[in-house]
Scaffold this active site. Structure first.
Site, PDB file in Angstrom:
ATOM      1  N   HIS A 187       0.815  -1.236  -0.057  1.00  0.00           N
ATOM      2  CA  HIS A 187       0.108   0.207  -0.028  1.00  0.00           C
ATOM      3  C   HIS A 187       0.877   1.106   0.183  1.00  0.00           C
ATOM      4  O   HIS A 187       2.184   1.117  -0.047  1.00  0.00           O
ATOM      5  CB  HIS A 187      -0.919   0.123   1.313  1.00  0.00           C
ATOM      6  N   HIS A 237       3.922   1.187   2.039  1.00  0.00           N
ATOM      7  CA  HIS A 237       5.149   0.670   1.446  1.00  0.00           C
ATOM      8  C   HIS A 237       5.762   1.426   0.382  1.00  0.00           C
ATOM      9  O   HIS A 237       6.935   1.358   0.274  1.00  0.00           O
ATOM     10  CB  HIS A 237       4.847  -0.816   0.984  1.00  0.00           C
ATOM     11  N   GLN A 268       7.983   3.184  10.865  1.00  0.00           N
ATOM     12  CA  GLN A 268       7.651   3.537  12.452  1.00  0.00           C
ATOM     13  C   GLN A 268       6.536   2.980  12.640  1.00  0.00           C
ATOM     14  O   GLN A 268       6.421   2.986  13.913  1.00  0.00           O
ATOM     15  CB  GLN A 268       7.735   5.174  12.277  1.00  0.00           C
TER      16      GLN A 268
END
Ligand code: PAF
Length: 286
Positions: A35, A38, A156
Site C-alpha cells: 500500500h 510501503h 515507524q
C-alpha cells in the site's frame, strides 16, 4: 526493468554483480499487500540507493497458531505492478520451501532463531503474539544475508519491530544501516496497514479514534502535561466504546524502558481491536 525472482541464489548472483560495480543496495522487506505506506519506503530506498530489492514473503514463523497467516492478503501481481511503476530492480518473492527448506520444520527445535532480548520482545505486541518478534527478526536477518543491503527501510508504524531490528543490527555488528520511515496515514488519520481491508465501514470509523487518542496525548503534552497516568486516562476517554484496547504504553525510544513522564523521544504506542481486526499505531514525541 523490474524482475521477479523466487530463488535465493538468483538474488545473490545479481547482488554480487552490483557489489562489483560498487553500487549501493537498498532492501525493503515486506509481506506484500503493498500500500502507500510501503510505496513511501520504496521511494525513500530509490532516492538513497542505486539498486532496490523489495522482498515479498508472508513469513510463517512470525504468526501464532491462531493468527491470520492463512488469511493474510497475498497479492503478488499487484505488488509487482507497484514495484514496476516505481522502478524497483528486483522483487524477491520466495516460497516457504525456498526460505526454510523442503518439508520445512518451522519450530525453534528445528530452526536457528534470532532471539532478541526478552524485555523488548515479550512486552507490547509481543505479549499477545508470543514468538512473533523472534520470527520477524529471524526472517529479516535471513533477508539481510541474502540481499546484503547497505540500507534497509522499515516503517515507524511497527515501532517495536523497528527498535528490535535496529538493535539486532547493532548487537550483531551487521554492516548496514536501518532507515526508519514515518507512518503514512489516510487523510482522516488512519494509519495505513495491509489489515485495514478487513475493516467494515463501522469498524473503520471507530478505528479513527485510535489515532485521535494519540493526538490527544500529544496535544496535552504540548500544553505541559507529562504524567503518563493522566495522559493514559485522557486518551482512553477518546477511544470509541467499541474499540477493545490491548495496550497503550509510553516507552523511552532510546532503550525501550517504560516511562512515567513523557519527554523527547518517548514512544506512545497503542494496539487495539476494531471488530476482529487488530490495529497498531504510535507517535514518537520529538
Ligand atoms: O513488517 C513486516 O511486514 C514484516 O514483519 C517483515 C519485516 C517484512 C518481516 O517479515
Amino acid at each position: 526493468m523490474t524482475i521477479l525472482i523466487n530463488k535465493i541464489n538468483d538474488v545473490k548472483n545479481n547482488v554480487k554483480i552490483w557489489k562489483q560495480q560498487g553500487l549501493k543496495i537498498g532492501l525493503v522487506p515486506t509481506m506484500g499487500a503493498l500500500h502507500k505506506g510501503h510505496e513511501a519506503l520504496i521511494k525513500k530506498a530509490l532516492e538513497m540507493c542505486d539498486k532496490v530489492v523489495v522482498s515479498v514473503f508472508v513469513n510463517p514463523i512470525q504468526f501464532g497458531p491462531n493468527e491470520d497467516y492463512d488469511k493474510y492478503p497475498r497479492t503478488i501481481e499487484n505488488d509487482f505492478s507497484i514495484c514496476l511503476k516505481n522502478g524497483v530492480d528486483i522483487v524477491f518473492a520466495p516460497s516457504t520451501d525456498e526460505m526454510y527448506g523442503e518439508n520445512n520444520k518451522l519450530s525453534n527445535t528445528d530452526l536457528t532463531f534470532v532471539c532478541p532480548p526478552y524485555n523488548i520482545v515479550d512486552c507490547m505486541c509481543g505479549k499477545s503474539r508470543p514468538g512473533h518478534f523472534d520470527g520477524a527478526a529471524t526472517v529479516v536477518l535471513k533477508l539481510f544475508n541474502i540481499v546484503s543491503p547497505d540500507f534497509a527501510f522499515f516503517g515507524q508504524k511497527d515501532a517495536q519491530q523497528l527498535f528490535i531490528i535496529t538493535k539486532m543490527v547493532k548487537d550483531l555488528n551487521l554492516d548496514l544501516t536501518i532507515i526508519p520511515c514515518p507512518i503514512v496515514r489516510e487523510q482522516d488519520g488512519l494509519a495505513l496497514s495491509s489489515r485495514n481491508i478487513y475493516l467494515n465501514s463501522e469498524e473503520r470509523k471507530n478505528a479513527l479514534t485510535i489515532n485521535k487518542a494519540l493526538k490527544q496525548i500529544e496535544n496535552l503534552y504540548r500544553q505541559g502535561i507529562k504524567d503518563t497516568k493522566v495522559l493514559f486516562d485522557s486518551a482512553i476517554s477518546v477511544l470509541d466504546k467499541n474499540i477493545e484496547l490491548e495496550y497503550l504504553e509510553f516507552r523511552n525510544f532510546d532503550n525501550f524502558d517504560k516511562t512515567d513522564e513523557i519527554q523527547k523521544n518517548t514512544l506512545v504506542a497503542i494496539a487495539a481491536k476494531s471488530g476482529k481486526t487488530r490495529l497498531i499505531d504510535n507517535i514518537i514525541i520529538r
